[in-house]
Scaffold this active site. Structure first.
Site, PDB file in Angstrom:
ATOM      1  N   SER A   7     -45.013 -21.393 -26.428  1.00  0.00           N
ATOM      2  CA  SER A   7     -45.959 -21.434 -25.314  1.00  0.00           C
ATOM      3  C   SER A   7     -46.320 -22.878 -25.011  1.00  0.00           C
ATOM      4  O   SER A   7     -46.981 -23.551 -25.811  1.00  0.00           O
ATOM      5  CB  SER A   7     -47.225 -20.651 -25.661  1.00  0.00           C
ATOM      6  OG  SER A   7     -48.240 -20.988 -24.729  1.00  0.00           O
ATOM      7  N   HIS A  32     -42.216 -20.190 -22.885  1.00  0.00           N
ATOM      8  CA  HIS A  32     -43.293 -19.296 -22.436  1.00  0.00           C
ATOM      9  C   HIS A  32     -44.235 -20.101 -21.547  1.00  0.00           C
ATOM     10  O   HIS A  32     -44.805 -21.113 -21.965  1.00  0.00           O
ATOM     11  CB  HIS A  32     -44.021 -18.740 -23.654  1.00  0.00           C
ATOM     12  CG  HIS A  32     -45.007 -17.657 -23.349  1.00  0.00           C
ATOM     13  ND1 HIS A  32     -44.647 -16.354 -23.083  1.00  0.00           N
ATOM     14  CD2 HIS A  32     -46.368 -17.692 -23.274  1.00  0.00           C
ATOM     15  CE1 HIS A  32     -45.742 -15.626 -22.865  1.00  0.00           C
ATOM     16  NE2 HIS A  32     -46.801 -16.411 -22.963  1.00  0.00           N
ATOM     17  N   ASP A  34     -47.548 -19.972 -19.448  1.00  0.00           N
ATOM     18  CA  ASP A  34     -48.804 -19.228 -19.288  1.00  0.00           C
ATOM     19  C   ASP A  34     -49.556 -19.634 -18.022  1.00  0.00           C
ATOM     20  O   ASP A  34     -50.058 -20.749 -17.933  1.00  0.00           O
ATOM     21  CB  ASP A  34     -49.724 -19.519 -20.483  1.00  0.00           C
ATOM     22  CG  ASP A  34     -49.334 -18.727 -21.720  1.00  0.00           C
ATOM     23  OD1 ASP A  34     -49.146 -17.502 -21.610  1.00  0.00           O
ATOM     24  OD2 ASP A  34     -49.234 -19.343 -22.794  1.00  0.00           O
ATOM     25  N   MET A  36     -52.772 -19.108 -15.605  1.00  0.00           N
ATOM     26  CA  MET A  36     -54.142 -18.570 -15.619  1.00  0.00           C
ATOM     27  C   MET A  36     -54.856 -18.967 -14.340  1.00  0.00           C
ATOM     28  O   MET A  36     -54.716 -20.103 -13.881  1.00  0.00           O
ATOM     29  CB  MET A  36     -54.906 -19.147 -16.812  1.00  0.00           C
ATOM     30  CG  MET A  36     -54.230 -18.884 -18.134  1.00  0.00           C
ATOM     31  SD  MET A  36     -55.207 -19.562 -19.480  1.00  0.00           S
ATOM     32  CE  MET A  36     -54.138 -19.203 -20.870  1.00  0.00           C
ATOM     33  N   HIS A  66     -45.713 -15.791 -17.986  1.00  0.00           N
ATOM     34  CA  HIS A  66     -46.780 -14.836 -18.326  1.00  0.00           C
ATOM     35  C   HIS A  66     -47.937 -15.047 -17.351  1.00  0.00           C
ATOM     36  O   HIS A  66     -48.674 -16.031 -17.450  1.00  0.00           O
ATOM     37  CB  HIS A  66     -47.217 -15.102 -19.784  1.00  0.00           C
ATOM     38  CG  HIS A  66     -48.327 -14.222 -20.261  1.00  0.00           C
ATOM     39  ND1 HIS A  66     -49.040 -14.491 -21.415  1.00  0.00           N
ATOM     40  CD2 HIS A  66     -48.857 -13.072 -19.759  1.00  0.00           C
ATOM     41  CE1 HIS A  66     -49.961 -13.555 -21.590  1.00  0.00           C
ATOM     42  NE2 HIS A  66     -49.888 -12.690 -20.600  1.00  0.00           N
ATOM     43  N   MET A  68     -51.375 -14.403 -16.135  1.00  0.00           N
ATOM     44  CA  MET A  68     -52.713 -13.877 -16.449  1.00  0.00           C
ATOM     45  C   MET A  68     -53.560 -14.121 -15.211  1.00  0.00           C
ATOM     46  O   MET A  68     -54.462 -14.971 -15.194  1.00  0.00           O
ATOM     47  CB  MET A  68     -53.270 -14.606 -17.684  1.00  0.00           C
ATOM     48  CG  MET A  68     -52.572 -14.177 -18.974  1.00  0.00           C
ATOM     49  SD  MET A  68     -52.855 -15.334 -20.331  1.00  0.00           S
ATOM     50  CE  MET A  68     -51.608 -16.540 -19.944  1.00  0.00           C
ATOM     51  N   MET A 137     -50.575  -8.284 -26.349  1.00  0.00           N
ATOM     52  CA  MET A 137     -51.445  -9.439 -26.626  1.00  0.00           C
ATOM     53  C   MET A 137     -52.149  -9.225 -27.969  1.00  0.00           C
ATOM     54  O   MET A 137     -52.777  -8.180 -28.189  1.00  0.00           O
ATOM     55  CB  MET A 137     -52.495  -9.607 -25.529  1.00  0.00           C
ATOM     56  CG  MET A 137     -51.960 -10.092 -24.192  1.00  0.00           C
ATOM     57  SD  MET A 137     -51.014 -11.629 -24.252  1.00  0.00           S
ATOM     58  CE  MET A 137     -52.242 -12.781 -24.891  1.00  0.00           C
ATOM     59  N   ASP A 175     -47.977 -12.028 -28.461  1.00  0.00           N
ATOM     60  CA  ASP A 175     -48.491 -13.329 -28.021  1.00  0.00           C
ATOM     61  C   ASP A 175     -49.940 -13.498 -28.464  1.00  0.00           C
ATOM     62  O   ASP A 175     -50.806 -12.691 -28.102  1.00  0.00           O
ATOM     63  CB  ASP A 175     -48.387 -13.371 -26.481  1.00  0.00           C
ATOM     64  CG  ASP A 175     -48.864 -14.676 -25.854  1.00  0.00           C
ATOM     65  OD1 ASP A 175     -49.163 -15.631 -26.589  1.00  0.00           O
ATOM     66  OD2 ASP A 175     -48.923 -14.719 -24.613  1.00  0.00           O
TER      67      ASP A 175
HETATM   68  C1  DX5 Z   1     -53.094 -16.879 -24.524  1.00  0.00           C
HETATM   69  C2  DX5 Z   1     -51.694 -17.219 -24.079  1.00  0.00           C
HETATM   70  C3  DX5 Z   1     -50.805 -17.549 -25.227  1.00  0.00           C
HETATM   71  C4  DX5 Z   1     -51.240 -18.756 -26.018  1.00  0.00           C
HETATM   72  C5  DX5 Z   1     -50.695 -18.651 -27.379  1.00  0.00           C
HETATM   73  O1  DX5 Z   1     -53.814 -16.424 -23.441  1.00  0.00           O
HETATM   74  O2  DX5 Z   1     -51.099 -16.128 -23.391  1.00  0.00           O
HETATM   75  O3  DX5 Z   1     -49.454 -17.662 -24.814  1.00  0.00           O
HETATM   76  O4  DX5 Z   1     -50.858 -19.962 -25.439  1.00  0.00           O
HETATM   77  O5  DX5 Z   1     -51.182 -19.705 -28.139  1.00  0.00           O
HETATM   78  P1  DX5 Z   1     -51.323 -19.593 -29.711  1.00  0.00           P
HETATM   79  O6  DX5 Z   1     -49.930 -19.368 -30.258  1.00  0.00           O
HETATM   80  O7  DX5 Z   1     -51.877 -20.911 -30.099  1.00  0.00           O
HETATM   81  O8  DX5 Z   1     -52.233 -18.450 -30.021  1.00  0.00           O
HETATM   82 ZN    ZN Z   2     -48.877 -16.063 -23.042  1.00  0.00          ZN
END
Ligand code: DX5
Ligand code: ZN
Length: 216
Positions: A7, A32, A34, A36, A66, A68, A137, A175
């Site tokens: 990630s 990955h 992410d 947001m 991903h 979110m 998750m 994740d």
């Molecule tokens: C959380 C993200 C993850 C996050 C994982 O909302 O979707 O992908 O970056 O980070 P770690 O491995 O540090 O928990």
């Molecule tokens: Zn993620």
């Protein structure tokens, strides 16, 4: 064989391209990404232009996006054009789930559906035959560096059993809070794709961190 998707949320953004190259050289199977929106989750990260640049710099990398975000359907096309390989969104979002899966496939990407810790696996089952990936998750989405929630293990076991029963070969991704210890529990429970942010980018030796997870 366990696959690993680092990630990049935990990467050093000042040298993002080099860090991505380093984890890929170390054997990471994909990246990955992410996204947001400060609405679906209480945090902001990065979006389409960042993916576009990374895809241009690393044309062979597979991007595991991903989302979110509250309205994933509105952004499917843009992320697909920017280089997404797989687009995963949340069943808890406000877009129509079926329409969003259809739009992802139409855009030429693989489709993933994710569940937050409070959502039961039953929520994804009606769509299972159309998905290339299910993401469980193991933290509340929104931030890297949180502790793994063991309740994810039961969900992985249930999904793994259902996939085996239905002869489905999909990515079962987990994740949040994944390191060598929690990752091993997840692969034993049926996960075949591990996302890890801090357990990779937080380590001085990226290559060793990636390899350790791939061996689980
Ligand atoms: C959380 C993200 C993850 C996050 C994982 O909302 O979707 O992908 O970056 O980070 P770690 O491995 O540090 O928990
Ligand atoms: Zn993620």
């Amino acid at each position: 064989m366990t696959q690993v998707s680092p990630s990049i949320l935990s990467a050093d953004f000042a040298t993002l391209g080099q860090q991505c190259q380093a984890v890929l050289d170390a054997g990471a199977d994909m990246l990955h990404f992410d996204v947001m929106d400060g609405h679906f989750v209480p945090n902001l990260s990065f979006g389409v232009p960042v993916l576009q640049s990374l895809h241009k710099a690393l044309p062979d990398a597979f991007f595991d996006v991903h989302l979110m975000i509250t309205h994933p359907l509105s952004y499917v096309e843009a992320f697909a054009k920017a280089g997404a390989g797989c687009i995963t969104f949340h069943v808890e979002c406000d877009s129509d789930v079926q329409e969003t899966i259809d739009a992802i496939h139409k855009a030429g990407c693989k489709a993933g559906l994710s569940i937050k810790p409070g959502t039961p696996v039953e929520a994804v089952l009606p769509y299972l035959d159309q998905l290339e990936l299910v993401l469980v998750m193991s933290v509340e989405p929104g931030f890297g560096g949180q502790s793994f929630m063991p309740m994810a293990l039961d969900k992985l076991r249930t999904l793994d059993a259902i996939c085996k029963e239905q002869n489905r070969n999909i990515w079962l991704e987990v994740d949040g809070g994944i390191d060598a210890t929690t990752g091993a529990l997840c692969t034993q429970a049926g996960a075949n794709l591990l996302v890890a942010g801090s357990a990779i980018f937080g380590k001085p030796d990226l290559a060793q961190a990636v390899q350790q997870l791939r061996q689980l």
